[in-house]
Design a protein around this motif. Structure first.
Motif: not given
Length: 483
Positions: A26-31, A79-84, A478-481
């Motif tokens: 989920p946190a990486a979908r936009a990227l 390509v960044p690493r993404v974490m919620p 990333v603030d995904t709620g």
């Protein structure tokens, strides 16, 4: 199937961006949606632009080799690493807990040594410690804090568990690359930063300045802060100069400083001597003061320890803080947390075997083909044995080293480090990663939002150190709620 992931291998490891079903987390979908919308030529052009920016800015590191010292451009993957954020919140709490306990531990070792008398830390571990400095006995720096800047290495195993791999408490490096990685990504994908809630890291230089300023022996005055570097040939010289510039501090070498008869430190300037309040030192204890440590050192400042013990200058990290930067001490950190804080560790250690224990040593020697063996006080990936990838001759050599000096070695299982998609030519391939957040402590405690993600750029490699062929990624919290 996501276009960029069409040929992405099925998950043999935990992947930071890709779920087991092959879809973005989920946190990486936009990227990943944004990357997929870019024509291959545009993606290639942006990567070239980043490479050119790195060269223009002089973002380098030094590799030491038999052929001499080689300056190389910083190897950066776009390509960044993404974490919620909800996952990061727990990690941040664990990092705060860990550094708080480690500073209580160091202060205790140089004073009452209650933890040794209680039998929580075996006396032989302290007695044989390479980094215990007797010149620090009976002293406690401001706030009881010895390790003001800590770089804690985190890894994720196959089941998704985040472990602490090691603590870096002497002269941890890499934070300048974390900051530069973010600036590069903002120039590369400004539209993503406008559209996404990516938490910032830009306040680190101010937090570092405030941490150092709190150590000044002259409260109420604007402190004179210097960054003490070994010089231009040091592998982290770019970082030394970068942080000095960002903080408004002065970059100095040992020969620029002097300790006068009043036991104060002064900087030599064209206008005469100027008193120094705080030293952010980037040289090891051994070279810090030739009056106390190595008499042949030309990197340090004669009399510096006298000035520090007299309370006339702050030093970060404090001399002697490396006593906790020991991979044998690392194995006791869970007990250290329980002893000083009466809390359970939030972040687990990697399971470890200590070769100073005869039974554990026999286990290590019998399973060298399965384990990673590390020396107690090396850094940068040097001096290790990765058993499953070593030859029989290499394992036999290490067995001899362990038998000759068991205190100097510990072993851990070969973790299946998590991977993250990395751009290779015009497609994504998985590469193993770790994460180094930075924690600051003086009057207050700060944790960077994310940290430096290091990536093993060679296929299948587990070695992420830049000195050993690794590179880096930006880290997005990333603030995904709610989860």
């Amino acid at each position: 199937m996501h276009p960029l992931l069409r040929d992405y291998p099925a998950a043999a490891f935990y992947d930071e961006l890709i779920a087991p079903d092959g879809q973005p987390r989920p946190a990486a979908r936009a990227l990943l949606r944004h990357l997929a919308a870019l024509p291959p030529a545009e993606l290639a052009a942006r990567r070239r632009a980043v490479d050119a920016a790195i060269m223009a800015a002089g973002i380098t590191f030094t590799v030491y080799s038999d052929a001499g010292n080689i300056d190389r451009a910083w190897p950066f993957d776009i390509v960044p690493r993404v974490m919620p954020r909800h996952e990061w919140t727990r990690i941040e709490a664990g990092l705060r807990q860990r550094l708080h306990a480690l500073n209580l531990f160091i202060d205790d070792l140089y004073n009452a040594q209650r933890i040794v008398r209680a039998g929580v830390l075996p006396a032989e571990v302290l007695q044989s410690s390479k980094n215990f400095r007797t010149a620090c006995r009976g002293f406690s720096p401001p706030f009881g804090v010895w390790a003001h800047i800590c770089g804690t290495d985190l890894v994720r195993d196959r089941d998704g568990t985040v472990y602490v791999l090691e603590d870096n408490l002497r002269v941890p490096s890499g934070v300048s690359y974390m900051l530069e990685n973010r600036q590069l990504m903002k120039r590369l994908f400004p539209e993503l930063f406008r559209a996404s809630d990516i938490l910032p890291v830009d306040d680190y230089p101010q937090q570092l300045y405030e941490t150092l300023a709190a150590l000044s022996p002259r409260p109420g005055q604007r402190p004179v802060i210097v960054v003490l570097t070994p010089g231009i040939y040091n592998s982290a010289y770019f970082e030394h100069a970068y942080l000095a510039q960002k903080m408004g501090a002065v970059l100095v070498e040992g020969s620029d400083l002097t300790v006068q008869a009043d036991d104060c430190v002064y900087m030599k300037t064209v206008a005469g001597l100027r008193r120094v309040d705080v030293i952010y030192r980037r040289i090891d204890d051994d070279f810090l003061d030739p009056e106390v440590f190595r008499p042949d050192s030309v990197l340090g400042v004669p009399g510096l320890m006298r000035a520090w013990r007299a309370g006339n200058v702050g030093i970060a990290n404090a001399p002697g803080s490396g006593v906790a930067d020991d991979k044998v001490v690392y194995a006791y950190v869970p007990q250290i947390i329980r002893y000083y804080l009466a809390e359970e560790p939030i972040l687990p250690n990697v399971p470890s075997w200590l070769c100073l224990d005869p039974q554990q040593c026999e286990h290590v020697l019998a399973h060298l083909d399965e384990l990673v063996v590390k020396p107690a006080n090396e850094s940068g990936g040097y001096g290790m044995l990765i058993g499953p990838r070593a030859s029989a001759a290499q394992r036999a050599h290490f067995a001899g080293l362990i038998r000759a000096n068991p205190r100097n070695y510990m072993a851990q299982p070969t973790l299946t480090l998590s991977t993250a998609p990395t751009l290779v030519d015009d497609h994504l391939e998985p590469r193993h990663v770790d994460l180094r957040p930075f924690v600051l402590q003086a009057r207050e405690l700060h944790v960077t939002t994310g940290g430096l993600t290091r990536v093993a750029l060679q296929p299948g490699s587990l070695v992420v150190n830049s000195s050993q062929g690794g590179g880096a990624k930006d880290t997005w919290i990333v603030d995904t709620g709610s989860p």
